[in-house]
Write an enzyme that holds these catalytic residues in place. Structure first.
Site: not given
Ligand code: OAD
Length: 234
Positions: A109, A176
């Site tokens: 990301h 996550t």
């Protein structure tokens, strides 16, 4: 877990939570205070660049003051000592894996310690703010944006990740929520390709049921314990 040689580790905001960096979806997380569609999309940047740049300047400055925690340190130790292939695929834009000493890190990301020049496509090292539209060190254009992946954009280096998942004997997901694709789908890819799968998270994630094994607790405790187990096998 015997016969493990190649490991792919996916990390998310939970691995940096105990360093004092905000997560996104937990109570009080960033997405409770900001709407992703206001600060984390190309459309938001086109509509209100000052708001988007101020948001990322704030996050970049906050990250600079934080330190790696025991989970980052344990993963760096595993990276240094594991004899087989290993790749840490992180969704995090902080550099705490690297500051702990990890080498094999892929930022799917993007990251905060570079900027991206949309004029010349360079990615210069960056540590300060972007709100005042500084010139690109490469081409001089005032066309720098955060080097992060926004909603609606393609995560970075997906081919490398797919290749690593293909070779993986073990896929481990750490900190996550399993809410954001394509990362949330890696566990199913890994399973289909024959890897064992392990979740290490504070609580069951949205994708917990896809893992062969799940261990729940703070990353600073459960990650070092797991790394000790792995290195005892190595
Ligand atoms: P989230 O905030 O969605 O999830 C963080 C996860 O970490 C949650 O499941 C928490 O339970 C867990 N957690 C919190 N503290 C922990 C601790 N001390 N130890 C272990 N686990 C802990 O963050 P991500 O899953 O990383 O993308 O979010 C994925 C992506 O969504 C981000 O990269 C970002 C965001 O929108 C973009 O901005 C494109």
């Amino acid at each position: 877990m015997t016969n493990i040689r190649n490991i792919v580790i996916l990390t998310g905001a939970g691995v940096s939570a105990e360093s004092g960096i905000d997560t996104f979806r937990t109570a009080g997380g960033l997405w409770e205070r900001y709407k992703p569609e206001d600060v984390a999309t190309p459309e938001a940047f086109a509509r209100d660049p000052d708001l988007v740049l101020a948001f990322y300047d704030m996050r970049r400055a906050a990250i600079r003051e934080k330190q790696p925690n025991l989970a980052h340190e344990a993963l760096a130790r595993l990276d240094a000592e594991w004899p087989g292939e290993l790749l840490i695929v992180t969704q995090n834009v902080d550099d705490l894996h690297e500051r702990a000493g990890a080498r094999r890190v892929l930022h799917m990301h993007g990251q905060h310690h570079t900027a991206w020049c949309t004029a010349c496509d360079s990615r210069p090292a960056w540590s300060g703010p972007l709100i005042h539209r500084p010139p690109c060190p490469e081409c001089g254009e005032a066309a720098l944006r955060p080097d992060v992946v926004w909603f609606g954009e393609m995560p970075y280096r997906m081919e490398e990740i797919a290749a690593a998942l293909h070779e993986a004997d073990l896929f481990v997901s750490i900190g996550t929520s399993g809410a954001v694709y394509p990362a949330a789908g890696f566990v199913r890819n890994a399973r289909e390709l024959g890897a064992a799968t392990l979740e290490l998270n504070l609580e069951p994630s949205q994708g917990s049921r896809w893992f062969d094994e799940a261990r729940h607790g703070p990353a600073s405790e459960i990650v070092p314990a797991w790394v000790d187990e792995m290195l005892a096998l190595a």
